[in-house]
Design an enzyme around this catalytic site. Structure first.
Site, PDB file in Angstrom:
ATOM      1  N   HIS A  46       1.025  -6.171  -0.031  1.00  0.00           N
ATOM      2  CA  HIS A  46       0.905  -4.666  -0.599  1.00  0.00           C
ATOM      3  C   HIS A  46      -0.437  -4.198  -0.340  1.00  0.00           C
ATOM      4  CE1 HIS A  46      -0.691  -2.493  -4.417  1.00  0.00           C
ATOM      5  NE2 HIS A  46       0.577  -1.796  -3.919  1.00  0.00           N
ATOM      6  N   GLU A  49      -0.185  -2.636   3.059  1.00  0.00           N
ATOM      7  CA  GLU A  49       0.470  -1.356   2.980  1.00  0.00           C
ATOM      8  C   GLU A  49      -0.446  -0.311   2.692  1.00  0.00           C
ATOM      9  OE1 GLU A  49       1.991   1.150  -0.398  1.00  0.00           O
ATOM     10  OE2 GLU A  49       2.980  -0.888  -0.444  1.00  0.00           O
ATOM     11  N   GLU A 126      -4.767  -0.682 -10.147  1.00  0.00           N
ATOM     12  CA  GLU A 126      -2.975  -0.733 -10.296  1.00  0.00           C
ATOM     13  C   GLU A 126      -2.679  -2.000 -10.953  1.00  0.00           C
ATOM     14  OE1 GLU A 126       0.382  -0.198  -7.196  1.00  0.00           O
ATOM     15  OE2 GLU A 126      -1.526  -0.371  -6.212  1.00  0.00           O
TER      16      GLU A 126
END
Length: 407
Positions: A46, A49, A126
Site C-alpha cells: 500500500h 501504491e 489513514e
C-alpha cells in the site's frame, strides 16, 4: 470484441472493445498485495501504491495530477490482499497519455526520502481514521481472527511500528520480487483502435525486462474458528461472524453468491427482513462472500445496541438453520438467480467496471470469462448446487467471531 495479447517479455494485455462509448479505462494490475509481505514489510504494498504518485525525473507529483486533470481524466490506485492496481479513465483519444503516465510512474518513480516520510504520515493518518471507524474496522478484525497465522489476515494498511522502519531499500527489494512482467497485466476497456493496441502498449511497457519470478506460490492459510473482542466506548456493538468457505477459482462461487443474496445480500434478504424489518433490532445487517486464491470466508455483519446482541445472534442462527433444513421454493430460487444475474450485468456497464473485471480475472486466474459465460453459469445453478454449498458453509458450524464495542 475482447482479446488477449502477450508481449515478448511475458506481460499480458487483456482488452474489451466498447465502441458505443467515448472513454477508455486503462489499468496496470500487479500481483502484489499484503498476503505476500514479510513480517518486516507489513503495509509496504500500500505504501508503494502511494509513492508511485510522488514524482519521476520528468514529472513531479503535482504534474502527474495536472496532466490527467487537464484532459478531464481520472487517475487513482488501490491495494488489496492479492493485487495492486493503478488505473486511469480518459476520453478515448487520450489512451496514449494514460500509457505514458502509468509506465513513467511504474518504472521511474524517485522514492525520495522526504516524500517517503510524508506518505508514511499520510498512511498513519489513514490507519487512525480506520481505527476510529469500528463499522469498517470489524471486517479486518474478523479476517485477523480466522486467519491469525501468516500475512493474509493482516491489514492491508500495515502497522505503524513496521511502516516507520520501511525505507527505500525495502521498497526496491519488494518491487524487485513482485513487480515483473509475468506478474502483471495491462487491462484496457472502452473505445480504442484494436489494430494499434499491441504497438501502443509495447512502446511503453515492451522494454520492461523479464525477471526470474521471486513470488511465493499460494499456500492455503489455515482457518481457525476463534473469537476476538475489542472493548471500545461506542454506542453500538459491531459484530461479524465468518464461516469457512471456498477459494476464488472453485466451481462453487456462483452458488455461494446466490446463497449470499438469499441470506443477507440485500434489503429483501432473510436476515434484513427478519432482524431489521420485523424486529427492528439493528440499523443494518448484511452478508458477503470473500474469495481469495487459496481460501475464502462467508461473513455476516450487524451493528446494534449492546443489549440486543444475544437476540440478534439467536435470530441469525435461526434463519440459517431454517435455510439449511428447508429447500428453497421454486419462486424464491428463480428470483435469486434473476437477482444475481441482473446485479452482475448492471455492475458491468462502465468501462471502469469492465477493466476491473478483465484485469482481475486475468491476473488471478489466467483467464477472462465472457459475460455470456458468467450469466450462463449463474442461470444453470441447480437446487442441488445450493444444497451442496449450503452444507459446505454452514453444516459444521466452523466459524469465527469478532466484536467491537461495550460488550
Amino acid at each position: 470484441m475482447d482479446g488477449k495479447i502477450t508481449l515478448d517479455n511475458g506481460l499480458r494485455i487483456v482488452y474489451e472493445k466498447m465502441p458505443y462509448v467515448s472513454s477508455v479505462s486503462t489499468g496496470v494490475w500487479v500481483g502484489a498485495g499484503s498476503r505476500f509481505e514479510k513480517d518486516n514489510e507489513r503495509g509496504i504494498s500500500h505504501l508503494i501504491e502511494h509513492m508511485l504518485f510522488k514524482g519521476t525525473p520528468t514529472r513531479s507529483g503535482k504534474q502527474i495530477a495536472e496532466e490527467i486533470d487537464n484532459i478531464g481524466g481520472q487517475i487513482n490506485a488501490f491495494t488489496g490482499k492479492e493485487m495492486t492496481c493503478y488505473y486511469t479513465k480518459t476520453l478515448d483519444t487520450h489512451l496514449e497519455i494514460s500509457l505514458d503516465l502509468l509506465s513513467d510512474m511504474l518504472f521511474n518513480s524517485l522514492f525520495k526520502d522526504e516524500d517517503l516520510n510524508i506518505e508514511k504520515n499520510v498512511v498513519l493518518e489513514e490507519i487512525n481514521l480506520y481505527n476510529d471507524s469500528p463499522e469498517e474496522l470489524i471486517h479486518d478484525i474478523v479476517q485477523q481472527t480466522v486467519w491469525p497465522q501468516g500475512a493474509l489476515g493482516m491489514p492491508v494498511l500495515g502497522t505503524p511500528d513496521v511502516l516507520n522502519n520501511i525505507g527505500r531499500d525495502e521498497i526496491h527489494d519488494y518491487m524487485r520480487r513482485m513487480y515483473y512482467p509475468e506478474n502483471c497485466v495491462i487491462a484496457i476497456a472502452g473505445n480504442f483502435d484494436e489494430s494499434k493496441l499491441k504497438d501502443q502498449v509495447a512502446k511503453y511497457f515492451g522494454t520492461w525486462p523479464e525477471t526470474t519470478p521471486q513470488k511465493d506460490e499460494c499456500n492455503e492459510t489455515i482457518f481457525t474458528p476463534e473469537e476476538k473482542r475489542i472493548k471500545k466506548d461506542t454506542e453500538q456493538v459491531h459484530f461479524c461472524t465468518a464461516y469457512k468457505s471456498i477459494s476464488a477459482g472453485s466451481a462453487g462461487i456462483y452458488p455461494i453468491m446466490l446463497i449470499n443474496n438469499v441470506i443477507g445480500g440485500g434489503m429483501s434478504s432473510r436476515l434484513f427482513q427478519k432482524i431489521r424489518e420485523q424486529y427492528g433490532l439493528v440499523y443494518t445487517i448484511y452478508s458477503y462472500p470473500v474469495f481469495y486464491r487459496c481460501e475464502g470466508i462467508f461473513v455476516i455483519y450487524a451493528g446494534m445496541n449492546p443489549g440486543n446482541l444475544k437476540q440478534v445472534m439467536d435470530l441469525m442462527d435461526g434463519e440459517i438453520e431454517e435455510f439449511i433444513n428447508n429447500e428453497i421454493s421454486e419462486d424464491a430460487f428463480a428470483k435469486a438467480k434473476d437477482q444475481l444475474k441482473g446485479g452482475y450485468l448492471l455492475s458491468q456497464e462502465s468501462t471502469g467496471a469492465r477493466m476491473n473485471a478483465i484485469g482481475k480475472a486475468e491476473l488471478l486466474y489466467g483467464r477472462v470469462k465472457t459475460k455470456e459465460e458468467i450469466t450462463g453459469q449463474i442461470m444453470s445453478i441447480s437446487k442441488e448446487d445450493v444444497k451442496k454449498f449450503t452444507d459446505i458453509l454452514f453444516k459444521d458450524k466452523e466459524r469465527g467471531f469478532s466484536y467491537i464495542g461495550k460488550i
